[in-house]
Design an enzyme around this catalytic site. Structure first.
Site, PDB file in Angstrom:
ATOM      1  N   GLY A  19      25.754  78.517  62.511  1.00 54.18           N
ATOM      2  CA  GLY A  19      26.817  78.016  63.372  1.00 54.18           C
ATOM      3  C   GLY A  19      27.450  79.081  64.248  1.00 54.18           C
ATOM      4  O   GLY A  19      27.355  80.279  63.992  1.00 54.18           O
ATOM      5  N   ASP A  79      24.657  76.908  48.789  1.00 51.96           N
ATOM      6  CA  ASP A  79      25.133  75.558  49.084  1.00 51.96           C
ATOM      7  C   ASP A  79      26.562  75.472  48.568  1.00 51.96           C
ATOM      8  O   ASP A  79      26.804  75.459  47.360  1.00 51.96           O
ATOM      9  CB  ASP A  79      24.238  74.536  48.388  1.00 51.96           C
ATOM     10  CG  ASP A  79      24.671  73.103  48.653  1.00 51.96           C
ATOM     11  OD1 ASP A  79      25.758  72.896  49.256  1.00 51.96           O
ATOM     12  OD2 ASP A  79      23.942  72.185  48.233  1.00 51.96           O
ATOM     13  N   ILE A  80      27.525  75.429  49.485  1.00 49.36           N
ATOM     14  CA  ILE A  80      28.924  75.528  49.060  1.00 49.36           C
ATOM     15  C   ILE A  80      29.382  74.316  48.255  1.00 49.36           C
ATOM     16  O   ILE A  80      30.420  74.383  47.580  1.00 49.36           O
ATOM     17  CB  ILE A  80      29.865  75.749  50.263  1.00 49.36           C
ATOM     18  CG1 ILE A  80      29.823  74.550  51.232  1.00 49.36           C
ATOM     19  CG2 ILE A  80      29.534  77.045  50.983  1.00 49.36           C
ATOM     20  CD1 ILE A  80      30.867  74.636  52.331  1.00 49.36           C
ATOM     21  N   ASP A 106      42.617  70.409  64.429  1.00 46.96           N
ATOM     22  CA  ASP A 106      43.747  69.712  65.035  1.00 46.96           C
ATOM     23  C   ASP A 106      43.641  68.201  64.841  1.00 46.96           C
ATOM     24  O   ASP A 106      44.644  67.473  64.949  1.00 46.96           O
ATOM     25  CB  ASP A 106      43.854  70.038  66.522  1.00 46.96           C
ATOM     26  CG  ASP A 106      42.604  69.682  67.314  1.00 46.96           C
ATOM     27  OD1 ASP A 106      41.528  69.463  66.703  1.00 46.96           O
ATOM     28  OD2 ASP A 106      42.681  69.636  68.558  1.00 46.96           O
ATOM     29  N   TYR A 136      36.410  62.342  60.586  1.00 48.77           N
ATOM     30  CA  TYR A 136      36.354  63.802  60.562  1.00 48.77           C
ATOM     31  C   TYR A 136      37.728  64.378  60.230  1.00 48.77           C
ATOM     32  O   TYR A 136      37.857  65.262  59.366  1.00 48.77           O
ATOM     33  CB  TYR A 136      35.876  64.326  61.915  1.00 48.77           C
ATOM     34  CG  TYR A 136      35.814  65.825  62.022  1.00 48.77           C
ATOM     35  CD1 TYR A 136      34.732  66.534  61.519  1.00 48.77           C
ATOM     36  CD2 TYR A 136      36.838  66.537  62.648  1.00 48.77           C
ATOM     37  CE1 TYR A 136      34.668  67.920  61.619  1.00 48.77           C
ATOM     38  CE2 TYR A 136      36.788  67.918  62.753  1.00 48.77           C
ATOM     39  CZ  TYR A 136      35.707  68.602  62.240  1.00 48.77           C
ATOM     40  OH  TYR A 136      35.658  69.969  62.335  1.00 48.77           O
ATOM     41  N   LYS A 156      38.955  66.588  56.902  1.00 47.68           N
ATOM     42  CA  LYS A 156      39.597  67.898  56.997  1.00 47.68           C
ATOM     43  C   LYS A 156      40.961  67.899  56.306  1.00 47.68           C
ATOM     44  O   LYS A 156      41.338  68.876  55.645  1.00 47.68           O
ATOM     45  CB  LYS A 156      39.738  68.308  58.460  1.00 47.68           C
ATOM     46  CG  LYS A 156      38.428  68.738  59.110  1.00 47.68           C
ATOM     47  CD  LYS A 156      37.879  70.004  58.457  1.00 47.68           C
ATOM     48  CE  LYS A 156      36.644  70.546  59.153  1.00 47.68           C
ATOM     49  NZ  LYS A 156      36.129  71.775  58.507  1.00 47.68           N
TER      50      LYS A 156
END
Length: 734
Positions: free
Chosen positions: A447, A473-474, A538, A561, A565
């Site tokens: 990324g 792999d988190i 945001d 999304y 978050k």
């Protein structure tokens, strides 16, 4: 010998540019905050370089004094049990009614010094004028500060007036306080040169001692600069008066910076034309030694040794400051302390080290000649409601109390010791140290953000390891545990995640990437005592607030999304209360084509129209700024929610227009439309500008866009075949 002391001080330059005075005490807020003295005392300092500046106390006329500010603060220092080293002029030229070339300057300052001693009879340590040689150079030789002269005669006169003023001031003070000490400071940077220019370096290396030599009564007919001084206006009687009645400093204060050491090079073709200069005999460039010299600079150790041997007086490092990233600031201070300890072990009487610019500096990147608003933090960062302690505070406190500093970044070496310091073809064999210490683990190897962290960690001398999903792999606890055990990092930056906002509406995988992964990583980091920085958006907000959102505003996401978050924030901080969670928005950067700004630029360069949302307001974020600010906060040990975006708020259409204007392209090709007409699957909030109640370490959007064009890599401009950008309101129309 008594233990090495920690002193401290705020940057207090009050210099004059034409008819305008700039006051660092006002600009950094020290002038308003009485409790800054408590902050300094909390470090364990023994003395504070206290600015009782002439220009602030008697600005209108001689004898008309404003004592209230100093009264309150000197009383508070007495209550705290901290002594003051009182400075009367700091890179200044006195109040408006005098100046460095005014023959009355010495007597006028002496009058003020007497008034100070009368009002505050308990004071014993004084620096009547900070860095008189440096101030004379900047004001009389280089024309940077008032009176803006550029000749040797003005330099000599400005220096002599300051030295004479120091002598008269100490004489007046000692009539009231015979045991008063002169703590005299100046910059002692060494000049190196190519063989053809060694004569010029020799001159400058004698000149750097001139203020101390004059005060010590050493400048007689045998001094190497006697003829120079006489040729440029110094009277024999005034020089010999200093010989007959010297005012030897009780403490030699050394202010040493990375930029203090200079290199003179006559190979003009190696340098930009803007650097070309010279004297009446030769053309040459005058650059920082660290940028061209193969060998490492001498730094504090060499300057301390020279001063101790030359004057056989106690010496102190009276300013330690570096305008740089946080770990480099820590390394500079730590190395200064180690240099002082080494010299003490050799028998030199080094008595103190002074972390300087305790509350930061303003516009010293331009030597305070431009009102650019460029702030550099010190021990505290004052860009929030209250000064925020940086990693330097803990380091200074440990040094003051004789503890071994334990911050992991101190295992590394400073940029001035690494190969990247060299900007020009080096002279001599190159000495360069490599990065060392525990690494920083970075997720998100494919990324934009992960690669940017790796790039800038390398630049900052922070060992790093950039991990792909295949490596860690988190969302898999066993995978995370294995990598933490293998690399033993001091911190983890989680730059992984699912970022396609519209696809997130129908993609279950985004929950695993954004929520489960972040929470799993937080739990493991908390268990291992590893610092964590992770990122939010945001889009956790609903857009119904007319002002910018701050950290304490409640999330109200409108899409999947944003909901993911928001949940990730909650879980991370529940699992790891010490984690740093950064909300940010609308990335753009110079190193990849996959962002709105670069795609807009490419489209406009091809003559295509850009259609963008005019009713969705965001705070665009320049990726290098985001990475640098996040790393600083991580080094500082900051925790909780932080908003990091460049200061400013625009719609996507306004951002496209701004890019067009900055690139001198046709802005009429930008068409602003309602966001709902762009076919976005995920609902977007109307206004999600980000502000902060914790501090604003990010530059303005205007400044960021200017640097974007300066930093833009050539291979980013041609858009690769099949590239796709983020889906945040851009549509290219052929």
């Amino acid at each position: 010998m008594s233990p090495l002391e920690l002193w401290a001080g705020p940057e207090c330059t009050l210099n004059r540019l034409g008819d305008h005075f700039r006051d660092q005490l006002e600009e950094t807020g020290f002038a308003q905050r009485l409790d800054d003295l408590d902050r300094l005392a909390s470090l364990g300092v023994r003395r504070i370089r206290f600015p009782l500046l002439w220009e602030r106390t008697a600005p209108d006329a001689p004898g008309e004094y404003r004592w209230q500010w100093a009264d309150e603060r000197l009383q508070r220092l007495q209550q705290l049990g901290v002594k003051a080293i009182v400075g009367l002029v700091h890179h200044g030229s006195g109040p408006r009614y005098t100046g460095l070339l005014d023959p009355a300057f010495p007597a006028l300052l002496a009058g003020y010094a007497r008034a100070v001693a009368e009002r505050y009879p308990h004071l014993t340590d004084f620096t009547p004028i900070n860095e008189p040689l440096t101030t004379a150079r900047f004001s009389g030789l280089y024309g940077l500060w008032y009176p803006h002269h550029r000749d040797d005669r003005s330099f000599v006169r400005a220096l002599l007036h300051q030295v004479q003023a120091t002598v008269l001031a100490m004489r007046a003070i000692r009539e009231l306080r015979p045991d008063a000490r002169l703590v005299q400071t100046d910059d002692l940077g060494l000049t190196h040169a190519r063989p053809r220019l060694q004569y010029q370096a020799n001159f400058e290396n004698v000149r750097r001692w001139l203020a101390f030599d004059l005060l010590a009564g050493r400048v007689d007919q045998r001094h190497r600069l006697w003829r120079y001084l006489r040729r440029h206006g110094a009277g024999e009687h005034e020089l010999l008066a200093l010989v007959e009645s010297p005012c030897m400093p009780d403490v030699i204060g050394i202010n040493c910076y990375v930029t203090s050491e200079r290199f003179l090079d006559d190979r003009l073709a190696l340098y930009p034309r803007a650097l070309h200069g010279g004297n009446r005999r030769h053309r040459y460039v005058d650059v920082e030694t660290v940028r061209v010299h193969g060998a490492h600079i001498g730094g504090f150790e060499a300057r301390l040794r020279e001063a101790a041997e030359r004057y056989r007086r106690p010496v102190a490092i009276t300013e330690v400051h570096l305008g740089c990233s946080r770990e480099e600031q820590c390394r500079w201070l730590h190395q200064a302390w180690q240099a002082a300890l080494k010299l003490r072990s050799e028998g030199a009487e080094v008595i103190a080290v002074t972390p300087w610019a305790a509350f930061g500096t303003m516009d010293w990147s331009s030597l305070v000649t431009r009102q650019a608003g460029r702030y550099e933090p010190g021990l505290w960062d004052v860009r929030g409601k209250e000064p925020r302690a940086t990693a330097l505070v803990q380091l200074a406190r440990q040094l003051a109390h004789g503890q071994t500093p334990d911050h992991p970044v101190l295992a590394g070496c400073g940029w001035w010791q690494r190969g990247l310091r060299l900007l020009y073809p080096p002279t001599g064999a190159v000495q360069a140290r490599s990065m060392s210490g525990r690494p920083l683990l970075i997720t998100g190897a494919t990324g934009t953000l992960g690669r940017a962290f790796a790039r800038l960690a390398q630049m900052r001398g922070l060992p790093w390891r950039l991990l792909s999903r295949a490596e860690m792999d988190i969302a898999d606890a066993r995978s995370v545990e294995a990598m933490l055990a293998r690399w033993e990092p001091w911190a983890v930056v989680n730059a992984a995640g699912f970022v396609r906002v519209d696809e997130a509406e129908q993609q279950p995988r985004q929950w695993r990437e954004n929520v489960v992964g972040a929470a799993t990583l937080a739990q493991a980091c908390a268990r291992h005592g590893v610092r964590l920085a992770t990122f939010s958006s945001d889009l956790v907000f609903g857009g119904d607030k007319p002002a910018p959102y701050v950290e304490s505003d409640a999330p109200r996401p409108l899409n999947a999304y944003g909901a993911a978050k928001a949940e990730a924030e909650r879980r991370v901080l529940a699992q790891a209360p010490g984690a740093l969670v950064v909300r940010t928005a609308a990335f753009f950067g110079p190193w990849d084509p996959h962002n709105f700004v670069t795609q807009t630029l490419n489209a406009l360069r091809r003559g295509e129209r850009v259609v963008a949302a005019s009713d969705q307001v965001v705070s665009p974020t320049y990726v290098p700024d985001l990475v640098m600010a996040t790393l600083d906060l991580l080094v500082d040990g900051e925790r909780g929610l932080w908003h990091l975006a460049n200061r400013g708020a625009v719609s996507w259409a306004e951002l496209a227009q701004t890019v067009a204007e900055a690139a001198l392209l046709d802005g009429s090709k930008v068409e602003g439309v309602p966001g709902e007409s762009l076919g976005q699957a995920a609902r977007r909030p109307a206004q999600v500008a980000l502000g902060s109640e914790r501090g604003e370490p990010m530059p303005t959007l205007h400044d960021a866009i200017a640097r974007y064009f300066a930093d833009l890599e050539p291979d980013v401009l041609p858009e690769p075949e099949g590239a796709r950008g983020d889906d945040d309101g851009l549509r290219l129309v052929a």
